[in-house]
Design a protein around this motif. Structure first.
Motif, short mmCIF file in Angstrom:
data_model
loop_
_atom_site.label_atom_id
_atom_site.label_comp_id
_atom_site.label_asym_id
_atom_site.label_seq_id
_atom_site.Cartn_x
_atom_site.Cartn_y
_atom_site.Cartn_z
N GLY A 266 0.79 -1.22 0.00
CA GLY A 266 0.00 0.00 0.00
C GLY A 266 0.82 1.27 0.00
O GLY A 266 0.34 2.31 0.46
N CYS A 267 2.05 1.20 -0.52
CA CYS A 267 2.93 2.37 -0.39
C CYS A 267 2.41 3.58 -1.16
O CYS A 267 2.60 4.71 -0.72
CB CYS A 267 4.35 2.02 -0.83
N THR A 268 1.73 3.37 -2.29
CA THR A 268 1.18 4.50 -3.03
C THR A 268 0.14 5.24 -2.18
O THR A 268 0.13 6.47 -2.11
CB THR A 268 0.55 4.03 -4.34
N PHE A 269 -0.72 4.48 -1.52
CA PHE A 269 -1.73 5.09 -0.65
C PHE A 269 -1.06 5.86 0.47
O PHE A 269 -1.44 7.00 0.78
CB PHE A 269 -2.66 4.03 -0.08
N PHE A 270 -0.07 5.27 1.12
CA PHE A 270 0.54 5.92 2.28
C PHE A 270 1.37 7.14 1.88
O PHE A 270 1.44 8.10 2.65
CB PHE A 270 1.37 4.91 3.06
N LYS A 271 1.98 7.12 0.72
CA LYS A 271 2.66 8.32 0.25
C LYS A 271 1.66 9.46 0.06
O LYS A 271 1.91 10.61 0.43
CB LYS A 271 3.39 8.04 -1.07
N ARG A 272 0.51 9.13 -0.50
CA ARG A 272 -0.52 10.16 -0.70
C ARG A 272 -1.06 10.64 0.64
O ARG A 272 -1.31 11.85 0.82
CB ARG A 272 -1.64 9.59 -1.58
N LEU A 273 -1.24 9.71 1.56
CA LEU A 273 -1.73 10.10 2.89
C LEU A 273 -0.76 11.06 3.57
O LEU A 273 -1.18 12.06 4.19
CB LEU A 273 -1.94 8.85 3.75
N MET A 274 0.53 10.79 3.48
CA MET A 274 1.52 11.67 4.10
C MET A 274 1.53 13.05 3.45
O MET A 274 1.72 14.06 4.12
CB MET A 274 2.90 11.03 4.05
N LYS A 275 1.30 13.10 2.13
CA LYS A 275 1.21 14.41 1.46
C LYS A 275 0.00 15.19 1.97
O LYS A 275 0.08 16.40 2.17
CB LYS A 275 1.11 14.22 -0.06
N ASN B 257 0.79 19.55 1.58
CA ASN B 257 1.71 19.98 0.53
C ASN B 257 1.02 20.32 -0.79
O ASN B 257 1.55 21.07 -1.60
CB ASN B 257 2.75 18.90 0.25
N ILE B 258 -0.17 19.77 -1.01
CA ILE B 258 -0.86 19.95 -2.29
C ILE B 258 -2.22 20.58 -2.01
O ILE B 258 -3.02 20.03 -1.24
CB ILE B 258 -1.03 18.61 -3.02
N PRO B 259 -2.51 21.73 -2.62
CA PRO B 259 -3.80 22.41 -2.38
C PRO B 259 -4.98 21.55 -2.85
O PRO B 259 -4.86 20.73 -3.76
CB PRO B 259 -3.68 23.70 -3.21
N ILE C 153 6.72 13.38 -7.26
CA ILE C 153 6.80 14.67 -6.59
C ILE C 153 7.66 14.56 -5.33
O ILE C 153 7.97 13.48 -4.86
CB ILE C 153 5.39 15.20 -6.23
N HIS C 154 8.02 15.71 -4.80
CA HIS C 154 8.88 15.75 -3.60
C HIS C 154 8.14 15.18 -2.40
O HIS C 154 6.96 15.45 -2.17
CB HIS C 154 9.29 17.20 -3.31
N MET C 155 8.86 14.37 -1.63
CA MET C 155 8.32 13.82 -0.39
C MET C 155 9.16 14.31 0.78
O MET C 155 10.33 14.64 0.63
CB MET C 155 8.33 12.29 -0.42
N ASP C 156 8.55 14.36 1.95
CA ASP C 156 9.26 14.77 3.16
C ASP C 156 9.86 13.54 3.84
O ASP C 156 9.15 12.79 4.54
CB ASP C 156 8.30 15.50 4.12
N TYR C 157 11.15 13.35 3.62
CA TYR C 157 11.83 12.17 4.15
C TYR C 157 12.51 12.50 5.49
O TYR C 157 12.72 13.66 5.85
CB TYR C 157 12.88 11.66 3.17
N LEU C 158 12.88 11.45 6.20
CA LEU C 158 13.65 11.60 7.43
C LEU C 158 14.97 12.32 7.10
O LEU C 158 15.69 11.90 6.20
CB LEU C 158 13.93 10.23 8.02
#
Length: 534
Positions: A216-225, A230-232, A248-253
């Motif tokens: 489910g990584c695609t879902f969780f990446k979207r959830l974190m955004k 980050n996206i209006p 797109i840019h993600m907020d990583y550790l």
């Protein structure tokens, strides 16, 4: 008064007395009949209640064990299927919200409660849909109930949270015990790579999420955004394109030692895992079966290394990697640390599972409830879809794979008709389309169809397929079929590779549907005849 008058008066009294008796008898019979009818109706109602209770008791017990007494719903029509070929007791988990246990198939993307992780639990499903009469107060309460991802946030919500917390303690205890039994350096040997590439953060909510590919990584990446704003104009994760979120840019550790240490010590940490055998099958289906051009370099290596006497044409256009070749690659690459691809690496190597104290360990098999309660921990359930995850997920997934297919339209290794046929077959394997619906386009028609027209075509087919009860077992049948083509000697090596993942996260290292093939009858439908291997 004369004697004649007295006689007439007396006769009138007798007549009135007789009439009164008749009326009394009539009313007595009437009330007896009415009372008997009520008694009969009440008795029938009692019989129905007793029968209903006996039928549904295992289901309610199931719900009570998991997340309170909630209504049982099956895949589409509350009619789970049995494996025809055996009555073995086994437990296997599948895609987000899919669960096959003891010969029963459940879909927790639509079910209000997740199946328990107990592999010996075998609920007795109802023979068909059960309808219950509901009074106006019940109906009104249902209207006011807040439904998030299929979870009913009603009066039983507090009890559900306790059950979730209890399950989390069990999962974390198992992980801790197994980490003590295994060498932490062996279990978390790629933690340095993980720190910079796998861990996403939401500073506002002090949340760290380690995502695992094919879980489910695609879902969780979207959830974190969405959590990071980050996206209006993003209402929930599905309002972000699946094609967009991976580029797109993600907020990583952060990599700065001081800041990284602060986050690891203070943030709430979450991760999700999945049955390793289903995860591997999903990876093959999405990458190799769909012949993604982005994976061609790896596909060429697989064919060159694991296909005896491969031809230059096969290596130039590596569109037909077999599942056996793929499994051999996964075993070899992880054993000798060569040509690794993180989509196919064991889960325990990706998230430093023995080095970090995770607050939430979710499972894809209980996805809906786990993700809901994970977000409840940070008071962000409002960021989840307001409707059941399953319907939203299917529409999103169809749109995503159609987008990928049209992006690869000009690839010359296969005709566009062949690519759309594989997309159609993938939807059948996933249980979205009936096996009776053949691909409706010729190669010439496929070349001129538009993305919008084809998306409508496959959505209409999915709508028509909803009444097909066999959809429930398509994916499991496909898994049985394709794992059945892999030699047992290779499967035993795969079992060894998955052994740590299974021990750490409580999965069966040797599931019957894969290793006891002599007891299973393969589907007559050939799910993978589109892969042409010499």
């Amino acid at each position: 008064m004369s004697s004649g008058a007295v006689g007439r008066f007396w006769k009138r009294c007798v007549l009135w007395k007789q009439l009164t008796v008749y009326i009394s008898i009539f009313l007595g019979v009437y009330f007896i009949l009415i009372s008997g009818l009520r008694l009969s109706t009440g008795f029938d109602s009692l019989i129905r209640k007793v029968t209903f209770s006996k039928k549904m008791a295992p289901i309610y017990q199931h719900g009570s064990q998991a997340h309170g007494e909630e209504e049982y719903e099956g895949y589409d029509d509350a009619n789970p299927t049995m494996l025809e070929s055996s009555h073995m007791n086994y437990s296997v988990q599948g895609e987000a919200g899919e669960y096959y246990e003891g010969g029963q198939f459940y879909d927790t993307m639509q079910t209000d409660f997740p199946p328990p992780d107990n592999p010996h639990f075998q609920p007795d499903p109802p023979s068909g849909p059960v309808k219950m009469n509901r009074d106006s107060k019940t109906k009104e309460a249902e209207k006011k109930a807040v439904l998030v991802g299929g979870v009913n946030k009603s009066s039983s919500f507090k009890l559900d949270k306790k059950k979730f917390d209890s399950e989390q303690r069990i999962r974390k205890s198992l992980l801790g015990e197994q980490c003590k039994k295994n060498d932490p350096r062996k279990v978390s040997k790629q933690s340095a790579h993980t720190m910079s590439h796998m861990m996403l953060i939401a500073p506002k909510h002090e949340l760290l999420f380690c995502y695992i590919p094919k879980v489910g990584c695609t879902f969780f990446k979207r959830l974190m955004k969405v959590l990071n704003n980050n996206i209006p104009n993003t209402i929930d994760p599905y309002s972000i394109s699946a094609n967009t979120v991976h580029i797109i840019h993600m907020d990583y550790l952060p990599t700065a030692p001081k800041r990284k240490t602060e986050i690891l010590q203070s943030y709430r940490k979450m991760m999700f895992v999945r049955d390793p055998y289903f995860r591997l099958f999903s990876g093959y289906l999405d990458k190799m079966f769909m012949a993604r051009p982005s994976i061609f370099e790896l596909s060429r290596y697989i064919i060159k290394t694991f296909r005896p006497r491969s031809t230059p044409a096969e290596r130039k256009c590596p569109i037909d990697v077999s599942f056996e070749e793929f499994v051999r690659y996964v075993i070899h690459s992880n054993t000798y640390k060569t040509h690794l691809n993180y989509h196919f690496e064991p889960m325990h190597t990706l998230c430093n599972v023995c080095g970090l104290d995770y607050d939430v360990i979710g499972k894809l098999e209980t996805f809906t409830n786990d993700v809901y309660f994970a977000m409840d921990k940070i008071n962000q359930t409002s960021k989840l879809p307001k409707n059941d995850f399953r319907s939203v997920r299917i529409e999103d997934e169809l749109k995503t794979v159609v987008n990928y297919a049209f992006q690869a339209k000009n690839n010359t290794c296969m005709t566009f008709g062949q690519r759309l046929r594989r997309l159609w077959r993938r939807a059948q394997i996933r249980g979205f389309l009936s096996l009776n619906l053949t691909f409706p386009l010729t190669d010439a028609e496929a070349m001129v169809t538009t993305k919008k027209a084809f998306l409508k075509l496959i959505k209409d087919a999915q709508f028509k397929s909803r009444e097909d009860s066999t959809l429930q077992r398509n994916k499991l049948d496909a898994m049985i079929q394709i794992y059945g083509k892999v030699p047992m000697t290779v499967l035993l090596k795969l079992q060894k590779l998955f052994e740590i993942d299974c021990k750490l996260f409580g999965y069966d290292p040797k599931p019957d549907i894969i290793f006891r093939r002599e007891l299973l009858r393969s589907s007559p439908f050939n799910y993978f005849n589109l892969i042409k291997v010499r």
